[in-house]
Design a protein around this motif. Structure first.
Motif, short mmCIF file in Angstrom:
data_model
loop_
_atom_site.label_atom_id
_atom_site.label_comp_id
_atom_site.label_asym_id
_atom_site.label_seq_id
_atom_site.Cartn_x
_atom_site.Cartn_y
_atom_site.Cartn_z
N SER A 256 10.57 44.08 39.64
CA SER A 256 11.47 43.99 40.79
C SER A 256 12.92 43.96 40.30
O SER A 256 13.18 43.72 39.12
CB SER A 256 11.18 42.70 41.56
OG SER A 256 11.43 41.60 40.71
N THR A 257 13.84 44.16 41.25
CA THR A 257 15.26 44.09 40.91
C THR A 257 15.58 42.72 40.30
O THR A 257 16.33 42.61 39.34
CB THR A 257 16.10 44.27 42.20
OG1 THR A 257 15.60 45.42 42.87
CG2 THR A 257 17.57 44.46 41.89
N GLU A 258 14.95 41.69 40.87
CA GLU A 258 15.18 40.33 40.39
C GLU A 258 14.68 40.16 38.94
O GLU A 258 15.36 39.59 38.09
CB GLU A 258 14.44 39.36 41.33
CG GLU A 258 14.73 37.91 41.08
CD GLU A 258 13.70 36.99 41.75
OE1 GLU A 258 12.81 37.49 42.50
OE2 GLU A 258 13.77 35.78 41.50
N PHE A 259 13.49 40.70 38.69
CA PHE A 259 12.94 40.60 37.33
C PHE A 259 13.82 41.36 36.34
O PHE A 259 14.14 40.87 35.26
CB PHE A 259 11.49 41.13 37.32
CG PHE A 259 10.87 41.09 35.95
CD1 PHE A 259 10.36 39.90 35.45
CD2 PHE A 259 10.81 42.23 35.15
CE1 PHE A 259 9.79 39.85 34.18
CE2 PHE A 259 10.25 42.19 33.89
CZ PHE A 259 9.74 40.99 33.40
N LEU A 260 14.23 42.58 36.72
CA LEU A 260 15.06 43.38 35.82
C LEU A 260 16.42 42.74 35.57
O LEU A 260 16.99 42.87 34.49
CB LEU A 260 15.20 44.82 36.35
CG LEU A 260 13.90 45.65 36.28
CD1 LEU A 260 14.08 47.00 36.96
CD2 LEU A 260 13.44 45.85 34.83
N ALA A 261 16.91 42.01 36.58
CA ALA A 261 18.19 41.29 36.38
C ALA A 261 18.01 40.19 35.33
O ALA A 261 18.88 39.95 34.50
CB ALA A 261 18.67 40.71 37.70
N LYS A 262 16.84 39.53 35.35
CA LYS A 262 16.55 38.51 34.32
C LYS A 262 16.48 39.16 32.95
O LYS A 262 16.97 38.60 31.95
CB LYS A 262 15.21 37.82 34.61
CG LYS A 262 15.22 36.88 35.80
CD LYS A 262 13.84 36.24 35.95
CE LYS A 262 13.72 35.44 37.23
NZ LYS A 262 12.33 35.00 37.48
N GLY A 294 4.52 35.02 34.55
CA GLY A 294 4.89 34.20 35.70
C GLY A 294 6.28 34.52 36.24
O GLY A 294 6.98 33.63 36.70
N GLY A 295 6.67 35.80 36.16
CA GLY A 295 7.97 36.21 36.72
C GLY A 295 9.12 36.12 35.74
O GLY A 295 10.25 36.50 36.06
N ASP A 296 8.84 35.62 34.52
CA ASP A 296 9.89 35.53 33.51
C ASP A 296 9.59 36.49 32.35
O ASP A 296 8.45 36.59 31.91
CB ASP A 296 9.99 34.10 32.96
CG ASP A 296 10.56 33.15 34.00
OD1 ASP A 296 11.57 33.52 34.65
OD2 ASP A 296 10.00 32.05 34.17
N PRO A 297 10.63 37.18 31.86
CA PRO A 297 10.40 38.14 30.76
C PRO A 297 10.44 37.49 29.38
O PRO A 297 11.30 36.67 29.10
CB PRO A 297 11.58 39.11 30.92
CG PRO A 297 12.68 38.31 31.53
CD PRO A 297 12.03 37.22 32.36
#
Ligand code: AMP
Ligand code: GLY
Length: 435
Positions: A256-262, A294-297
């Motif tokens: 997601s955009t949010e994941f890629l921002a992380k 869990g949503g974190d890279p």
């Protein structure tokens, strides 16, 4: 495609020497060949596909002396390095150190920068130093083998053991039993993967979904290319032995955009800043293998080049002129370039030799190449034998297709796969099955 030079841009045409011989290099050559800024393209050593776009040169990509002589003879203006091997062996340093060659820009990091891929321990220390999220680890050599085995006892299964050096993609073991992990650790230290496993990195096992992110950098500035997900196992449903990659898709639906921002904040920015802080001479591509846990890279690995077959789905989505982008990297002006990305999906399906990734035969005549329609056909392991295109590797052809969604793109690649024939040809018919 992106054929108009940007206003005020120093429009200089150039001769390019591209190193490598796989699907990645055919895709790069295909993209460069569309550039109005390309005069002549040479590929060393190239394959039957690159021969249609430029001139193949019979020089191995680690024969630096011969590459240097060739670059002078043919007035090469830029060298682009496809695979990791010549980078790890120091091709960039060789060109920089030679007075007659030092003004020819090379796209690809110095040997020191390439250690990010060439040594797992170096990569882990880099990440630790720069606060980049990655799995906990412990380094083992012959002298501290007992400590390494004791460290395993403090961990939970499965156990991840990685040969420190380059082991042709085979140096990572994921083991479920503690006893087996201990004995494999000893076997690795004793030379299971030759000198590559004289040092072993034990890692905590990350749990999640994998994807890869690709970064272009001139050492100071960076740009993100589209992300991708590859299918590494030989068998359908992600079963069987690991390969170099049986297929690939881009974009990745769970990125997601949010994941890629992380990813950009926690990984890309500190990585580029880390190059500067550590004085690593780095330009070119950074391929970051990631786990979404869990949503974190978390970083699984760095590669100092583009992926194969990832390039075969990433470059078809890049609308901007690749030569212009690479020239901006050479001039450390990457911030002046705007990357335009095609919103369409791209998929690739790899046709491989029977037996791959274990023993396979080469030299099989390939037929039906001329029947491919509506897809991009990238040669991965082929060569010319008289009039015929023959197989020359485990991974033979990558069939890439663009489409508004994965099913429509996959339909084209699979229809074209049926047009192509060679003895014992194999491919996975479930690329994208999990999306
Ligand atoms: P590498 O050569 O480092 O890319 O590792 C090969 C594959 O092993 C990766 O693509 C992952 O599927 C897996 N792998 C490597 N390290 C880990 C880890 N720490 N946790 C879970 N899986 C891993
Ligand atoms: N497809 C994985 C790699 O290029 O390393």
């Amino acid at each position: 495609m992106g054929s108009q030079p940007q206003a005020g841009y120093n429009f200089i045409k150039m001769n390019i020497l591209l190193l490598g011989s796989g699907g990645r290099e055919h895709a790069m050559a295909w993209k460069m060949a569309q550039s109005p800024r390309l005069t002549r393209l040479f590929v060393a050593p190239g394959n039957a596909g690159t021969a249609q776009l430029g001139t193949n040169v019979a020089i191995q990509s680690d024969d630096f002396e011969a590459l240097g002589r060739f670059a002078l003879e043919e007035k090469i203006d830029m060298v682009v390095v496809g695979p990791e091997d010549p980078l790890v062996k120091g091709v960039s340093d060789f060109f920089r150190a030679e007075p007659s060659l030092k003004n020819i820009p090379i796209i690809g990091p110095s040997a020191k920068g390439a250690r990010l891929e060439g040594s797992k321990e170096f990569a882990k220390e880099f990440m630790q130093r720069h606060g980049i999220p990655t799995a906990r680890y412990f380094t083992v050599v012959k002298e501290n083998l007992a400590e390494g085995q004791a460290y395993l006892e403090t961990m939970k299964a499965p156990y991840v053991l990685k040969a420190d050096g380059l082991a042709a993609g085979k140096g990572v073991l994921i083991i479920h039993s503690l006893e087996e992990a201990k004995s494999e650790l000893k076997a690795m230290i004793d030379g299971k993967f030759g000198t590559a496993s004289a040092k072993v990195v034990i890692e905590e096992c990350l749990v999640g979904i994998e994807l890869s992110v690709f970064v272009l950098t001139d050492g100071r500035h960076y740009k993100l290319l589209p992300e991708a997900k590859d299918y590494k196992r030989i068998g359908e449903g992600d079963t069987g032995l690991n390969t170099g990659g049986m297929g690939c898709v881009s974009p990745v639906p769970f990125a997601s955009t949010e994941f890629l921002a992380k990813v950009e904040e926690r990984i890309v920015k500190p990585t580029i800043a880390g190059f500067q802080q550590d004085g690593l001479d780095y330009n070119g591509f950074v391929f970051i293998g990631l786990m979404n846990q869990g949503g974190d890279p978390y970083v699984i690995e760095y590669n100092v080049r583009m992926g194969d077959p990832e390039t075969e789905v990433v470059l078809p989505r890049l609308k901007t002129d690749l030569v212009e982008v690479l020239d901006a990297i050479a001039k450390k002006q990457l911030h002046t370039v705007n990357l335009e990305i095609d919103p369409n999906a791209c998929v690739t399906v790899m046709l491989v030799s029977g037996g791959y990734p274990e023993a396979y035969e080469k030299g099989k005549i390939i037929s039906g190449l001329e029947n491919v329609q509506g897809s991009l056909l990238f040669h991965a392991g082929t060569s010319l034998q008289g009039e015929n295109v023959v197989t020359n590797g485990g991974r033979v052809l990558a069939i890439s297709s663009l489409g508004p969604d994965f099913p429509s793109a996959l339909k084209k690649s699979y229809a074209n796969a049926q047009q192509i024939h060679f003895d014992k040809m194999n491919y996975r018919s479930d690329i994208g099955f999990d999306l």
